[in-house]
Design a protein around this motif. Structure first.
Motif, PDB file in Angstrom:
ATOM      1  N   PHE A   8       0.872  -1.249   0.079  1.00 55.42           N
ATOM      2  CA  PHE A   8      -0.081  -0.014   0.015  1.00 55.42           C
ATOM      3  C   PHE A   8       0.880   1.282  -0.097  1.00 55.42           C
ATOM      4  N   ILE A   9       2.110   1.143   0.830  1.00 54.51           N
ATOM      5  CA  ILE A   9       2.929   2.431   0.705  1.00 54.51           C
ATOM      6  C   ILE A   9       3.316   2.537  -0.824  1.00 54.51           C
ATOM      7  N   GLY A  10       3.859   1.593  -1.405  1.00 53.91           N
ATOM      8  CA  GLY A  10       4.349   1.850  -2.631  1.00 53.91           C
ATOM      9  C   GLY A  10       3.179   2.084  -3.587  1.00 53.91           C
ATOM     10  N   MET A  11       1.988   1.769  -3.735  1.00 54.92           N
ATOM     11  CA  MET A  11       0.873   2.071  -4.413  1.00 54.92           C
ATOM     12  C   MET A  11       0.601   3.518  -4.072  1.00 54.92           C
ATOM     13  N   LEU A  12       0.676   4.385  -3.008  1.00 54.85           N
ATOM     14  CA  LEU A  12       0.645   5.360  -2.590  1.00 54.85           C
ATOM     15  C   LEU A  12       1.317   6.282  -3.088  1.00 54.85           C
ATOM     16  N   ILE A  13       2.914   5.942  -3.236  1.00 59.74           N
ATOM     17  CA  ILE A  13       3.880   6.739  -3.633  1.00 59.74           C
ATOM     18  C   ILE A  13       3.964   6.785  -5.250  1.00 59.74           C
ATOM     19  N   ASN A  14       3.488   5.473  -6.031  1.00 62.23           N
ATOM     20  CA  ASN A  14       3.316   5.609  -7.197  1.00 62.23           C
ATOM     21  C   ASN A  14       2.338   6.666  -7.766  1.00 62.23           C
ATOM     22  N   HIS A  15       1.409   6.618  -6.875  1.00 62.40           N
ATOM     23  CA  HIS A  15       0.262   7.607  -7.193  1.00 62.40           C
ATOM     24  C   HIS A  15       0.400   9.072  -7.363  1.00 62.40           C
ATOM     25  N   TYR A  16       1.669   9.432  -6.706  1.00 62.49           N
ATOM     26  CA  TYR A  16       1.955  10.762  -6.372  1.00 62.49           C
ATOM     27  C   TYR A  16       3.265  10.896  -7.387  1.00 62.49           C
ATOM     28  N   TYR A  17       3.994  10.148  -7.236  1.00 60.31           N
ATOM     29  CA  TYR A  17       5.432  10.422  -7.930  1.00 60.31           C
ATOM     30  C   TYR A  17       5.632   9.113  -8.843  1.00 60.31           C
ATOM     31  N   LYS A  18       6.321   9.466  -9.929  1.00 62.34           N
ATOM     32  CA  LYS A  18       6.646   8.368 -10.854  1.00 62.34           C
ATOM     33  C   LYS A  18       8.087   8.842 -11.357  1.00 62.34           C
TER      34      LYS A  18
ATOM     35  N   ALA B 140      -1.666  -6.930  -6.977  1.00 70.99           N
ATOM     36  CA  ALA B 140      -1.933  -5.972  -6.145  1.00 70.99           C
ATOM     37  C   ALA B 140      -3.480  -6.140  -5.649  1.00 70.99           C
ATOM     38  N   TYR B 141      -4.298  -6.491  -6.722  1.00 70.04           N
ATOM     39  CA  TYR B 141      -5.750  -6.506  -6.588  1.00 70.04           C
ATOM     40  C   TYR B 141      -5.856  -7.712  -5.735  1.00 70.04           C
ATOM     41  N   ALA B 142      -5.302  -8.771  -6.234  1.00 71.42           N
ATOM     42  CA  ALA B 142      -5.283 -10.107  -5.198  1.00 71.42           C
ATOM     43  C   ALA B 142      -5.188  -9.987  -3.908  1.00 71.42           C
ATOM     44  N   ILE B 143      -4.008  -9.406  -3.517  1.00 71.85           N
ATOM     45  CA  ILE B 143      -3.465  -9.217  -2.142  1.00 71.85           C
ATOM     46  C   ILE B 143      -4.449  -8.141  -1.272  1.00 71.85           C
ATOM     47  N   SER B 144      -4.851  -7.055  -2.014  1.00 65.63           N
ATOM     48  CA  SER B 144      -6.100  -6.288  -1.429  1.00 65.63           C
ATOM     49  C   SER B 144      -7.262  -6.843  -1.085  1.00 65.63           C
ATOM     50  N   ALA B 145      -7.620  -7.826  -2.160  1.00 66.85           N
ATOM     51  CA  ALA B 145      -8.902  -8.667  -1.708  1.00 66.85           C
ATOM     52  C   ALA B 145      -8.741  -9.533  -0.564  1.00 66.85           C
ATOM     53  N   THR B 146      -7.615 -10.070  -0.514  1.00 67.20           N
ATOM     54  CA  THR B 146      -7.417 -11.097   0.870  1.00 67.20           C
ATOM     55  C   THR B 146      -7.133 -10.434   1.864  1.00 67.20           C
TER      56      THR B 146
ATOM     57  N   ALA C 231       6.645  -4.320  -2.119  1.00 74.18           N
ATOM     58  CA  ALA C 231       6.924  -2.698  -2.057  1.00 74.18           C
ATOM     59  C   ALA C 231       7.103  -2.329  -3.760  1.00 74.18           C
ATOM     60  N   ALA C 232       8.058  -3.162  -4.505  1.00 73.99           N
ATOM     61  CA  ALA C 232       8.324  -2.763  -5.534  1.00 73.99           C
ATOM     62  C   ALA C 232       7.112  -2.912  -6.428  1.00 73.99           C
ATOM     63  N   ILE C 233       6.315  -3.890  -6.112  1.00 71.83           N
ATOM     64  CA  ILE C 233       4.992  -4.251  -7.176  1.00 71.83           C
ATOM     65  C   ILE C 233       4.090  -3.302  -6.680  1.00 71.83           C
ATOM     66  N   GLY C 234       4.148  -2.694  -5.644  1.00 71.20           N
ATOM     67  CA  GLY C 234       3.088  -1.304  -5.201  1.00 71.20           C
ATOM     68  C   GLY C 234       3.690  -0.225  -6.035  1.00 71.20           C
ATOM     69  N   LEU C 235       4.917  -0.015  -6.191  1.00 69.37           N
ATOM     70  CA  LEU C 235       5.488   1.166  -6.616  1.00 69.37           C
ATOM     71  C   LEU C 235       5.401   0.904  -8.273  1.00 69.37           C
ATOM     72  N   ASN C 236       5.054  -0.260  -8.812  1.00 66.03           N
ATOM     73  CA  ASN C 236       4.571  -0.546 -10.341  1.00 66.03           C
ATOM     74  C   ASN C 236       3.202  -0.462 -10.546  1.00 66.03           C
TER      75      ASN C 236
END
Length: 342
Positions: free
Chosen positions: A42-52, A150-156, A299-304
């Motif tokens: 989730f941290i990786g996804m949040l960072i990726n949403h605002y910074y690439k 990411a979606y699968a992990i979020s669901a579980t 974390a890398a997957i979240g950033l991707n």
């Protein structure tokens, strides 16, 4: 060579930093309700949403693919077939039925909801085996997209949170014994940290038994990953045959594509550990390193992962996860009832 290493450093370093932060945040929790893997994702996804940044891409790809595979290999050093014998036939019987429910029911539900087979099976694996670890182990075998992971992990994760709160309440309402509840939680709750939380919320004895059952359940990663290796290779072979429409194309699938090196390494270490060759101290160290590397990989997957792209999948994957989770909870309890445990 040195330039390639330098190109990997920014993305790799960021993933490692996020993993350290995630482990720190996990340890701050009085009860381990959320695992470091989910926090890192989730941290990786949040960072990726605002910074690439394109500079991060080589290192992130290396971490989410290569480091993840190495982590899976190391995990084998901490698993042992002996665990199955320790727990006995009780947990194996329930586990067989819950796994059949996950993958059999998951296949049908995935078809009805028109999900791609990779996302559907990742959700089923996370629900049936051990949450994020199972998803992380199977994802590279079937070459799943980062968004699907990411979606699968979020669901579980979402259904794990619900189970932690509901299981102790339901267990007491049903009047379950410590053993019956521990067996139920160990076979029906997804992630290891969630099993521990749900188990000890009922009683210490139930928590101990649930944890042991969960360790047995984790071993099912071995046959499941091997089966998916073969299935994925067959699908590739079929697709190659359709595209080129020739007998030659159907002979192109290599043994290495059916059994990738990291799966062979994982199985080999599991077998070696089962015969007692690996010292217990090394096994525990390998497990700790493996878990940290998995956190960094997630974390890398979240950033991707692009949150906007995830939204395009709609609510169908969550419905899939809910139905499968509910079925597993019910099936595990019904099997215990017919076995005379409840």
């Amino acid at each position: 060579m040195s330039k390639k290493i330098l190109d990997l450093l920014p993305g790799l370093a960021l993933a490692v930093v996020i993993a350290i932060v995630a482990r720190f945040l996990e340890n701050l929790l009085p009860i381990h309700l959320i695992g470091a893997s989910v926090i890192a994702l989730f941290i990786g996804m949040l960072i990726n949403h605002y910074y690439k940044s394109d500079k991060l891409k080589p290192g992130l790809k290396f971490t989410s693919k290569k480091i993840l595979k190495f982590a899976i290999v190391l995990l084998g050093a901490s698993l042992s077939i002996k665990t199955v014998l320790t727990i006995g036939k009780l947990s194996l019987t329930v586990m067989i039925f819950t796994l059949l429910t996950c993958f059999g029911g998951g296949y049908i539900i995935g078809k009805l909801l028109k999900l791609n087979w990779k996302l559907s099976n990742l959700i089923s694996a996370g629900t049936g085996i051990c949450g994020g670890s199972a998803i992380a182990a199977i994802a590279p075998v079937i070459e799943a997209d980062d968004n699907d992971i990411a979606y699968a992990i979020s669901a579980t994760f979402l259904f794990d949170m619900a189970m932690i709160l509901l299981f102790p309440v339901m267990g007491r309402a049903l009047g379950l014994s410590d053993m019956a509840y521990g067996l139920w939680a160990g076979t029906a709750v997804n992630d290891t940290s969630s099993v521990v939380a749900a188990g000890f919320a009922f009683s210490e004895a139930a928590g101990d038994f649930a944890t042991m059952v969960k360790l047995t359940r984790t071993l099912s990663i071995v046959p499941v990953v091997l089966i998916f290796s073969v299935v994925s290779a067959k699908i590739k072979q079929s697709e190659a045959g359709e595209k080129q429409n020739s007998v030659y194309s159907r002979k192109k699938v290599k043994i290495s594509s059916i059994f990738p090196w990291f799966i062979l390494g994982f199985v080999a270490l599991t077998m070696v550990n089962s015969i007692g060759v690996i010292p217990s101290e090394f096994g525990l160290l390998a497990k700790d390193i493996s878990k940290f590397l998995m956190v960094a990989a997630l974390a890398a997957i979240g950033l991707n992962t692009d949150i906007t792209e995830m939204k395009k999948s709609g609510i169908a994957p969550m419905i899939h996860g809910f139905i499968i989770s509910a079925l597993v909870v019910i099936v595990a309890l019904v099997v215990e009832y017919f076995m005379g445990i409840v």
